[in-house]
Design a protein around this motif. Structure first.
Motif, PDB file in Angstrom:
ATOM      1  N   TRP A 144      10.228 -24.526   7.724  1.00  0.00           N
ATOM      2  CA  TRP A 144       9.464 -25.618   8.334  1.00  0.00           C
ATOM      3  C   TRP A 144       9.063 -25.231   9.745  1.00  0.00           C
ATOM      4  CZ3 TRP A 144       9.379 -30.907   6.309  1.00  0.00           C
ATOM      5  CH2 TRP A 144       9.821 -30.981   4.994  1.00  0.00           C
ATOM      6  N   MET A 145       7.893 -25.651  10.151  1.00  0.00           N
ATOM      7  CA  MET A 145       7.404 -25.427  11.509  1.00  0.00           C
ATOM      8  C   MET A 145       7.309 -26.775  12.203  1.00  0.00           C
ATOM      9  SD  MET A 145       6.855 -22.176  11.838  1.00  0.00           S
ATOM     10  CE  MET A 145       5.768 -22.043  13.215  1.00  0.00           C
ATOM     11  N   PRO A 180       6.331 -29.077   6.783  1.00  0.00           N
ATOM     12  CA  PRO A 180       6.333 -27.933   5.874  1.00  0.00           C
ATOM     13  C   PRO A 180       5.089 -27.075   6.081  1.00  0.00           C
ATOM     14  CG  PRO A 180       5.751 -29.936   4.701  1.00  0.00           C
ATOM     15  CD  PRO A 180       6.152 -30.346   6.091  1.00  0.00           C
ATOM     16  N   PRO A 181       5.177 -25.777   5.791  1.00  0.00           N
ATOM     17  CA  PRO A 181       4.005 -24.908   5.918  1.00  0.00           C
ATOM     18  C   PRO A 181       2.842 -25.452   5.086  1.00  0.00           C
ATOM     19  CG  PRO A 181       5.973 -23.609   5.491  1.00  0.00           C
ATOM     20  CD  PRO A 181       6.359 -25.051   5.324  1.00  0.00           C
ATOM     21  N   ALA A 213      -3.229 -26.194   4.616  1.00  0.00           N
ATOM     22  CA  ALA A 213      -3.487 -25.809   3.231  1.00  0.00           C
ATOM     23  C   ALA A 213      -4.475 -26.734   2.526  1.00  0.00           C
ATOM     24  CB  ALA A 213      -2.177 -25.758   2.452  1.00  0.00           C
ATOM     25  N   VAL A 214      -5.073 -27.648   3.242  1.00  0.00           N
ATOM     26  CA  VAL A 214      -6.042 -28.562   2.637  1.00  0.00           C
ATOM     27  C   VAL A 214      -7.364 -27.817   2.479  1.00  0.00           C
ATOM     28  CG1 VAL A 214      -7.262 -30.746   2.877  1.00  0.00           C
ATOM     29  CG2 VAL A 214      -4.891 -30.546   3.664  1.00  0.00           C
ATOM     30  N   PRO A 215      -7.828 -27.623   1.242  1.00  0.00           N
ATOM     31  CA  PRO A 215      -9.065 -26.876   1.026  1.00  0.00           C
ATOM     32  C   PRO A 215     -10.262 -27.520   1.728  1.00  0.00           C
ATOM     33  CG  PRO A 215      -7.910 -27.227  -1.050  1.00  0.00           C
ATOM     34  CD  PRO A 215      -7.227 -28.071  -0.006  1.00  0.00           C
ATOM     35  N   GLY A 216     -11.041 -26.670   2.406  1.00  0.00           N
ATOM     36  CA  GLY A 216     -12.275 -27.138   3.032  1.00  0.00           C
ATOM     37  C   GLY A 216     -12.098 -27.852   4.361  1.00  0.00           C
TER      38      GLY A 216
END
Length: 62
Positions: free
Chosen positions: A3-4, A8-9, A14-17
């Motif tokens: 975790w940062m 969570p990473p 990581a959400v596309p677009g």
């Protein structure tokens, strides 16, 4: 999972677009979970020191 700053990473990245600017806007000025937990525990410790019956809020044991 590593975790940062309590998230969570890929929590936002990581959400596309989603552009970098949109990622920063989504995070806004929000307090990350570890900062919030630390603040709550600090306030609870101060309250306990004054005699308030506050239970432990965070389990610091691994």
């Amino acid at each position: 999972m590593e975790w940062m700053m309590g998230l969570p990473p890929g929590h936002v990245t990581a959400v596309p677009g989603l552009s970098r600017a949109a990622q920063l806007k989504a995070l806004g000025n929000g307090v990350v979970p570890l900062q919030a937990a630390t603040a709550i525990e600090h306030l609870a410790q101060r309250a306990r020191a004054r005699g308030a019956p506050i239970p432990a809020l965070i389990d610091n044991d691994p």
